[in-house]
Design a protein around this motif. Structure first.
Motif, PDB file in Angstrom:
ATOM      1  N   PRO A 109      -7.006  -0.182  10.151  1.00  0.00           N
ATOM      2  CA  PRO A 109      -7.298  -1.608  10.336  1.00  0.00           C
ATOM      3  C   PRO A 109      -6.034  -2.371  10.720  1.00  0.00           C
ATOM      4  CG  PRO A 109      -8.300  -0.790   8.315  1.00  0.00           C
ATOM      5  CD  PRO A 109      -7.422   0.308   8.835  1.00  0.00           C
ATOM      6  N   ARG A 110      -6.208  -3.440  11.464  1.00  0.00           N
ATOM      7  CA  ARG A 110      -5.089  -4.226  11.976  1.00  0.00           C
ATOM      8  C   ARG A 110      -4.162  -4.664  10.834  1.00  0.00           C
ATOM      9  NH1 ARG A 110      -4.017  -9.644  14.318  1.00  0.00           N
ATOM     10  NH2 ARG A 110      -2.718  -9.195  16.134  1.00  0.00           N
ATOM     11  N   GLY A 111      -2.861  -4.470  11.029  1.00  0.00           N
ATOM     12  CA  GLY A 111      -1.868  -4.888  10.056  1.00  0.00           C
ATOM     13  C   GLY A 111      -1.529  -3.842   9.005  1.00  0.00           C
ATOM     14  N   MET A 112      -2.325  -2.769   8.935  1.00  0.00           N
ATOM     15  CA  MET A 112      -2.043  -1.728   7.948  1.00  0.00           C
ATOM     16  C   MET A 112      -1.225  -0.613   8.593  1.00  0.00           C
ATOM     17  SD  MET A 112      -4.527   0.595   5.509  1.00  0.00           S
ATOM     18  CE  MET A 112      -5.040  -0.752   4.475  1.00  0.00           C
ATOM     19  N   GLU A 113      -0.216  -0.183   7.880  1.00  0.00           N
ATOM     20  CA  GLU A 113       0.593   0.942   8.329  1.00  0.00           C
ATOM     21  C   GLU A 113       0.188   2.176   7.529  1.00  0.00           C
ATOM     22  OE1 GLU A 113       4.754  -0.074   8.088  1.00  0.00           O
ATOM     23  OE2 GLU A 113       4.349  -2.101   8.817  1.00  0.00           O
ATOM     24  N   LEU A 114       0.507   3.341   8.061  1.00  0.00           N
ATOM     25  CA  LEU A 114       0.156   4.582   7.377  1.00  0.00           C
ATOM     26  C   LEU A 114       0.813   4.658   6.002  1.00  0.00           C
ATOM     27  CD1 LEU A 114      -1.703   6.904   7.990  1.00  0.00           C
ATOM     28  CD2 LEU A 114       0.196   8.109   9.034  1.00  0.00           C
ATOM     29  N   SER A 115       2.036   4.138   5.883  1.00  0.00           N
ATOM     30  CA  SER A 115       2.714   4.140   4.581  1.00  0.00           C
ATOM     31  C   SER A 115       1.963   3.249   3.587  1.00  0.00           C
ATOM     32  CB  SER A 115       4.163   3.673   4.720  1.00  0.00           C
ATOM     33  OG  SER A 115       4.226   2.361   5.259  1.00  0.00           O
ATOM     34  N   HIS A 116       1.411   2.144   4.061  1.00  0.00           N
ATOM     35  CA  HIS A 116       0.618   1.266   3.188  1.00  0.00           C
ATOM     36  C   HIS A 116      -0.629   1.997   2.709  1.00  0.00           C
ATOM     37  CE1 HIS A 116       2.280  -2.423   5.596  1.00  0.00           C
ATOM     38  NE2 HIS A 116       3.224  -1.751   4.959  1.00  0.00           N
ATOM     39  N   PHE A 117      -1.316   2.632   3.651  1.00  0.00           N
ATOM     40  CA  PHE A 117      -2.529   3.377   3.293  1.00  0.00           C
ATOM     41  C   PHE A 117      -2.207   4.463   2.272  1.00  0.00           C
ATOM     42  CE2 PHE A 117      -4.966   7.266   3.826  1.00  0.00           C
ATOM     43  CZ  PHE A 117      -6.198   6.819   3.358  1.00  0.00           C
ATOM     44  N   SER A 118      -1.113   5.179   2.480  1.00  0.00           N
ATOM     45  CA  SER A 118      -0.756   6.272   1.573  1.00  0.00           C
ATOM     46  C   SER A 118      -0.579   5.772   0.141  1.00  0.00           C
ATOM     47  CB  SER A 118       0.529   6.965   2.035  1.00  0.00           C
ATOM     48  OG  SER A 118       0.333   7.564   3.291  1.00  0.00           O
ATOM     49  N   VAL A 119       0.120   4.655  -0.025  1.00  0.00           N
ATOM     50  CA  VAL A 119       0.342   4.104  -1.362  1.00  0.00           C
ATOM     51  C   VAL A 119      -0.981   3.617  -1.949  1.00  0.00           C
ATOM     52  CG1 VAL A 119       1.475   2.255  -2.671  1.00  0.00           C
ATOM     53  CG2 VAL A 119       2.758   3.542  -0.947  1.00  0.00           C
ATOM     54  N   LEU A 120      -1.763   2.891  -1.156  1.00  0.00           N
ATOM     55  CA  LEU A 120      -3.051   2.384  -1.650  1.00  0.00           C
ATOM     56  C   LEU A 120      -3.982   3.529  -2.030  1.00  0.00           C
ATOM     57  CD1 LEU A 120      -3.730  -0.555   0.827  1.00  0.00           C
ATOM     58  CD2 LEU A 120      -3.079  -0.710  -1.599  1.00  0.00           C
ATOM     59  N   ASN A 121      -4.036   4.546  -1.198  1.00  0.00           N
ATOM     60  CA  ASN A 121      -4.903   5.687  -1.482  1.00  0.00           C
ATOM     61  C   ASN A 121      -4.470   6.388  -2.777  1.00  0.00           C
ATOM     62  OD1 ASN A 121      -7.121   7.400  -0.675  1.00  0.00           O
ATOM     63  ND2 ASN A 121      -5.595   8.942  -0.151  1.00  0.00           N
ATOM     64  N   HIS A 122      -3.176   6.532  -2.964  1.00  0.00           N
ATOM     65  CA  HIS A 122      -2.645   7.151  -4.181  1.00  0.00           C
ATOM     66  C   HIS A 122      -3.033   6.322  -5.409  1.00  0.00           C
ATOM     67  CE1 HIS A 122       0.088   9.479  -6.681  1.00  0.00           C
ATOM     68  NE2 HIS A 122       0.663   8.358  -7.078  1.00  0.00           N
ATOM     69  N   LEU A 123      -2.796   5.025  -5.358  1.00  0.00           N
ATOM     70  CA  LEU A 123      -3.139   4.160  -6.485  1.00  0.00           C
ATOM     71  C   LEU A 123      -4.645   4.139  -6.736  1.00  0.00           C
ATOM     72  CD1 LEU A 123      -0.737   1.150  -5.797  1.00  0.00           C
ATOM     73  CD2 LEU A 123      -0.580   2.783  -7.699  1.00  0.00           C
ATOM     74  N   SER A 124      -5.410   4.200  -5.679  1.00  0.00           N
ATOM     75  CA  SER A 124      -6.872   4.196  -5.795  1.00  0.00           C
ATOM     76  C   SER A 124      -7.362   5.447  -6.518  1.00  0.00           C
ATOM     77  CB  SER A 124      -7.498   4.101  -4.407  1.00  0.00           C
ATOM     78  OG  SER A 124      -8.891   4.127  -4.486  1.00  0.00           O
ATOM     79  N   ARG A 125      -6.771   6.589  -6.177  1.00  0.00           N
ATOM     80  CA  ARG A 125      -7.187   7.847  -6.809  1.00  0.00           C
ATOM     81  C   ARG A 125      -6.753   7.916  -8.266  1.00  0.00           C
ATOM     82  NH1 ARG A 125      -4.567  12.041  -4.531  1.00  0.00           N
ATOM     83  NH2 ARG A 125      -3.393  10.764  -3.121  1.00  0.00           N
ATOM     84  N   LEU A 126      -5.592   7.328  -8.590  1.00  0.00           N
ATOM     85  CA  LEU A 126      -5.087   7.369  -9.969  1.00  0.00           C
ATOM     86  C   LEU A 126      -5.855   6.447 -10.897  1.00  0.00           C
ATOM     87  CD1 LEU A 126      -1.212   7.230  -9.531  1.00  0.00           C
ATOM     88  CD2 LEU A 126      -2.581   9.190 -10.252  1.00  0.00           C
ATOM     89  N   SER A 127      -6.200   5.282 -10.393  1.00  0.00           N
ATOM     90  CA  SER A 127      -6.847   4.240 -11.195  1.00  0.00           C
ATOM     91  C   SER A 127      -6.025   3.852 -12.423  1.00  0.00           C
ATOM     92  CB  SER A 127      -8.261   4.664 -11.607  1.00  0.00           C
ATOM     93  OG  SER A 127      -9.085   4.756 -10.482  1.00  0.00           O
TER      94      SER A 127
END
Length: 146
Positions: free
Chosen positions: A32-50
């Protein structure tokens, strides 16, 4: 090591480096516009950890400097994708958690990337991709040791 092993190692890692570059470029365009792969990686990690993590823990997880992670977290916080709060027991430390907007952004990124990576896996075949996983996992584990 023999010259043959050295040549194999160079060829293997040359392919890995090229795959990394091509995947990074392709997936960055799909995000999505404005998101970088590094941003996604951190968000995905935090999302999986909860659960919350400190910036230092995240930096260690992603093998980044604390400064680089702080920069990424600041961008994510400005976008409303993470919450950063002080540690109530030690004011020098902070804790990071994913926000509801961050979960939505993660879901949107996954939805955007899935067709891209799915097409690639379908192109090489699910069974061949499955066969590659053990070797790739072992390479990752060995690289993570050092």
């Amino acid at each position: 090591m023999s010259a043959q092993t050295d040549s194999l190692a160079v060829a293997l890692f040359s392919e890995i480096f090229m795959i990394d570059q091509l995947a990074h470029n392709r997936l960055t365009k799909a995000l999505p516009r404005g998101m970088e792969l590094s941003h996604f990686s951190v968000l995905n990690h935090l999302s999986r950890l909860s659960e919350e993590r400190t910036p230092a823990q995240l930096a260690q997880t992603f093998h980044l400097t604390r400064g680089a992670m702080t920069n990424t977290l600041a961008k994510l916080a400005r976008a409303g994708h993470v919450h950063i709060r002080p540690d109530w027991d030690d004011a020098r430390r902070k804790f990071v958690s994913i926000s509801p907007a961050g979960r939505e952004a993660t879901d949107a990124a996954i939805a955007a990337m899935t067709p891209v990576i799915g097409e690639i896996v379908n192109g090489i075949g699910a069974e061949r991709a499955r066969q590659a996983l053990p070797v790739l996992r072992e390479l990752r584990e060995r690289l993570g040791e050092g």
